[in-house]
Write a protein that holds these residues in place. Structure first.
Motif, PDB file in Angstrom:
ATOM      1  N   SER A 276     -10.672   2.963  32.885  1.00  0.00           N
ATOM      2  CA  SER A 276     -11.029   2.264  31.406  1.00  0.00           C
ATOM      3  C   SER A 276     -10.437   2.822  30.411  1.00  0.00           C
ATOM      4  O   SER A 276     -10.144   3.967  30.372  1.00  0.00           O
ATOM      5  CB  SER A 276     -12.619   2.081  31.318  1.00  0.00           C
ATOM      6  N   CYS A 277     -10.090   2.098  29.341  1.00  0.00           N
ATOM      7  CA  CYS A 277      -9.381   2.264  27.998  1.00  0.00           C
ATOM      8  C   CYS A 277     -10.586   3.079  27.302  1.00  0.00           C
ATOM      9  O   CYS A 277     -10.258   4.320  26.746  1.00  0.00           O
ATOM     10  CB  CYS A 277      -9.259   1.264  27.210  1.00  0.00           C
ATOM     11  N   GLU A 278     -11.948   2.807  27.542  1.00  0.00           N
ATOM     12  CA  GLU A 278     -12.792   3.421  26.680  1.00  0.00           C
ATOM     13  C   GLU A 278     -12.871   5.086  27.271  1.00  0.00           C
ATOM     14  O   GLU A 278     -12.900   5.951  26.569  1.00  0.00           O
ATOM     15  CB  GLU A 278     -14.258   2.898  26.964  1.00  0.00           C
ATOM     16  N   ASP A 279     -12.962   4.928  28.613  1.00  0.00           N
ATOM     17  CA  ASP A 279     -12.839   6.741  29.168  1.00  0.00           C
ATOM     18  C   ASP A 279     -11.607   7.399  28.795  1.00  0.00           C
ATOM     19  O   ASP A 279     -11.739   8.553  28.338  1.00  0.00           O
ATOM     20  CB  ASP A 279     -12.911   6.555  30.684  1.00  0.00           C
ATOM     21  N   LEU A 280     -10.407   6.847  28.624  1.00  0.00           N
ATOM     22  CA  LEU A 280      -9.165   7.553  28.348  1.00  0.00           C
ATOM     23  C   LEU A 280      -9.542   8.022  26.976  1.00  0.00           C
ATOM     24  O   LEU A 280      -9.180   9.043  26.593  1.00  0.00           O
ATOM     25  CB  LEU A 280      -8.061   6.503  28.528  1.00  0.00           C
ATOM     26  N   THR A 281      -9.580   6.963  25.797  1.00  0.00           N
ATOM     27  CA  THR A 281      -9.762   7.310  24.335  1.00  0.00           C
ATOM     28  C   THR A 281     -10.720   8.432  24.024  1.00  0.00           C
ATOM     29  O   THR A 281     -10.520   9.314  23.403  1.00  0.00           O
ATOM     30  CB  THR A 281     -10.104   6.115  23.696  1.00  0.00           C
ATOM     31  N   GLU A 282     -11.887   8.323  24.994  1.00  0.00           N
ATOM     32  CA  GLU A 282     -13.026   9.312  24.456  1.00  0.00           C
ATOM     33  C   GLU A 282     -12.736  10.498  24.998  1.00  0.00           C
ATOM     34  O   GLU A 282     -13.139  11.471  24.456  1.00  0.00           O
ATOM     35  CB  GLU A 282     -14.197   8.867  25.251  1.00  0.00           C
ATOM     36  N   ALA A 283     -11.905  10.422  25.921  1.00  0.00           N
ATOM     37  CA  ALA A 283     -11.675  11.863  26.488  1.00  0.00           C
ATOM     38  C   ALA A 283     -10.244  12.556  25.999  1.00  0.00           C
ATOM     39  O   ALA A 283     -10.207  13.814  25.768  1.00  0.00           O
ATOM     40  CB  ALA A 283     -11.382  11.830  28.324  1.00  0.00           C
ATOM     41  N   GLU A 284      -9.193  11.695  25.469  1.00  0.00           N
ATOM     42  CA  GLU A 284      -8.099  12.201  25.377  1.00  0.00           C
ATOM     43  C   GLU A 284      -7.758  12.092  23.505  1.00  0.00           C
ATOM     44  O   GLU A 284      -6.886  12.804  23.256  1.00  0.00           O
ATOM     45  CB  GLU A 284      -6.995  11.367  26.008  1.00  0.00           C
TER      46      GLU A 284
ATOM     47  N   ASP B  92     -12.355   2.063  14.834  1.00  0.00           N
ATOM     48  CA  ASP B  92     -12.203   1.264  15.920  1.00  0.00           C
ATOM     49  C   ASP B  92     -10.701   1.003  16.456  1.00  0.00           C
ATOM     50  O   ASP B  92     -10.340   0.418  17.295  1.00  0.00           O
ATOM     51  CB  ASP B  92     -12.719  -0.197  15.547  1.00  0.00           C
ATOM     52  N   PHE B  93      -9.806   1.121  15.480  1.00  0.00           N
ATOM     53  CA  PHE B  93      -8.387   0.981  15.725  1.00  0.00           C
ATOM     54  C   PHE B  93      -7.933   1.954  16.707  1.00  0.00           C
ATOM     55  O   PHE B  93      -7.099   1.158  17.573  1.00  0.00           O
ATOM     56  CB  PHE B  93      -7.493   1.331  14.426  1.00  0.00           C
ATOM     57  N   ILE B  94      -8.537   2.901  17.196  1.00  0.00           N
ATOM     58  CA  ILE B  94      -7.831   3.627  18.137  1.00  0.00           C
ATOM     59  C   ILE B  94      -8.031   3.182  19.530  1.00  0.00           C
ATOM     60  O   ILE B  94      -6.956   2.843  20.294  1.00  0.00           O
ATOM     61  CB  ILE B  94      -8.459   5.284  18.112  1.00  0.00           C
ATOM     62  N   TRP B  95      -9.336   2.756  19.793  1.00  0.00           N
ATOM     63  CA  TRP B  95      -9.518   2.060  21.298  1.00  0.00           C
ATOM     64  C   TRP B  95      -8.929   0.585  21.199  1.00  0.00           C
ATOM     65  O   TRP B  95      -8.364   0.331  22.395  1.00  0.00           O
ATOM     66  CB  TRP B  95     -10.950   2.134  21.574  1.00  0.00           C
ATOM     67  N   MET B  96      -8.996  -0.002  20.088  1.00  0.00           N
ATOM     68  CA  MET B  96      -8.375  -1.313  20.259  1.00  0.00           C
ATOM     69  C   MET B  96      -6.797  -1.339  20.266  1.00  0.00           C
ATOM     70  O   MET B  96      -6.332  -2.084  20.933  1.00  0.00           O
ATOM     71  CB  MET B  96      -8.545  -2.149  18.854  1.00  0.00           C
ATOM     72  N   ALA B  97      -6.237  -0.383  19.682  1.00  0.00           N
ATOM     73  CA  ALA B  97      -4.890  -0.046  19.777  1.00  0.00           C
ATOM     74  C   ALA B  97      -4.265   0.228  21.151  1.00  0.00           C
ATOM     75  O   ALA B  97      -3.299  -0.129  21.756  1.00  0.00           O
ATOM     76  CB  ALA B  97      -4.490   0.786  18.774  1.00  0.00           C
ATOM     77  N   CYS B  98      -5.128   1.262  21.925  1.00  0.00           N
ATOM     78  CA  CYS B  98      -4.865   1.369  23.086  1.00  0.00           C
ATOM     79  C   CYS B  98      -4.970   0.347  24.303  1.00  0.00           C
ATOM     80  O   CYS B  98      -4.331   0.430  25.076  1.00  0.00           O
ATOM     81  CB  CYS B  98      -5.783   2.784  23.332  1.00  0.00           C
ATOM     82  N   GLU B  99      -6.001  -0.281  23.887  1.00  0.00           N
ATOM     83  CA  GLU B  99      -6.344  -1.523  25.160  1.00  0.00           C
ATOM     84  C   GLU B  99      -5.042  -2.480  24.764  1.00  0.00           C
ATOM     85  O   GLU B  99      -4.574  -2.893  25.870  1.00  0.00           O
ATOM     86  CB  GLU B  99      -7.442  -2.366  24.449  1.00  0.00           C
TER      87      GLU B  99
END
Length: 322
Positions: A46-54, A67-74
């Motif tokens: 999941s993108c959530e897991d990726l952004t929270e860890a990395e 919120d931009f970071i996780w939305m942008a990564c998605e």
């Protein structure tokens, strides 16, 4: 009048170019690199897991940009790694299709319900089932995370869709998907759908063996017995004797369960099947007997010395009235 603070939204980011998204991420996350991001998607579901860890642990952002970071990564994941979508995208696609099914069902557009049902099962098959040396197997971790992410009850919705597929004689699809899900999750409801699909394909011996395994694991559940009997009553050349045998076994269990919250529903279902079976075989006396028991079950009051409405033959005070 106070101006509402700006909030990033997925539709805003979707209109940005990839270059603009990457440049903004580099401002917020020191060392962000697009090639590295693409490689990291292979390590996470999941993108959530990726952004929270990395990324979030190393990011510097205002409330506006959080919120931009996780939305942008998605958005980048969806654009650049379409063959392995993030869990969130699959969950959103599932929820959207479920909503389409519900709307179509409310308007009784049955062809649309069937079409969207197939699309849901294809989606689940594509993303939760993979090839393995021993055959197809469930991506269990992905499936379980998907179950926690979707807005709908994944297993109940899929079970309903399997029944819809069976109603449209899509037996091979049901056997394949329900069998893989049932085996991967140790879920006898899915395996029951597979068993019925086998009956539909004319492979009744295989279906019955699977039903026997399911029933042996669920000795206090009359529904699996009822459904096994139904298969002998519905598919191929009717075997009323086998159907009746399963129904009578279910009757014994339903009588034992009469005091449970769903006990009456179980007993009602058994009586109705026995009535239908007796009508099919022209046994009017037996049909009348089970109809009387069904009507007695609905009676509001039973005397202590009256026959027990569960059909055991005992007085009510010696049976369910204890």
């Amino acid at each position: 009048m106070t101006k509402e603070p700006f909030r990033w939204q997925p539709d805003i980011i979707s209109r940005m170019t990839t270059e603009a998204i990457v440049n903004k991420l580099k401002q917020l996350v020191p060392g962000f690199d697009l090639d590295s991001f693409i490689a990291k998607t292979g390590d996470y579901l999941s993108c959530e897991d990726l952004t929270e860890a990395e990324y979030y642990p190393h990011a510097s952002f205002s409330d506006e940009d959080e919120d931009f970071i996780w939305m942008a990564c998605e958005e980048l994941w969806q654009r650049l790694v379409p063959d392995k979508p993030a869990l969130e995208l699959v969950a959103q696609q599932f929820d959207n299709l479920c909503e389409e099914i519900i709307r179509a069902a409310q308007k009784r557009r049955l062809k649309e319900v069937f079409r969207h049902s197939r699309e849901v099962l294809d989606l689940i098959y594509r993303h939760t089932i993979e090839a393995a040396p021993e055959g197809r197997r469930l991506r269990r971790q992905f499936y379980e995370k998907l179950r926690d992410t979707t807005a709908y009850d994944l297993e109940n919705f899929l079970s309903d869709l399997m029944q819809n597929m069976i109603g449209h004689e899509e037996y091979e699809k049901v056997v394949d998907i329900a069998g893989t899900l049932g085996k991967g999750l140790d879920d006898d409801v899915f395996l029951e759908h597979k068993a019925e699909g086998l009956f539909g394909l004319g492979r009744g011996d295989e279906g019955e063996r699977l039903f026997h395994q399911i029933i042996s694991r669920n000795p206090d559940d009359p529904w699996f017995l009822l459904h096994a009997g139904d298969c002998h009553f519905i598919y191929g050349k009717k075997d009323c004797a086998k159907a009746k045998n399963y129904y009578l076994q279910a009757l014994d269990i339903a009588r034992e369960n009469i005091k449970k919250p769903d006990g009456k529903d179980e007993l009602r279902a058994v009586y109705q099947r026995l009535i239908d079976l007796a009508d099919e075989t022209g046994n009017r006396a037996e049909s009348d007997r089970y109809m009387h028991l069904l009507e007695s079950l609905e009676a509001r009051k039973v005397g202590r010395n009256d026959p027990c409405p569960c059909g055991s033959g005992k007085k009510y005070k010696r049976c369910c009235g204890k």
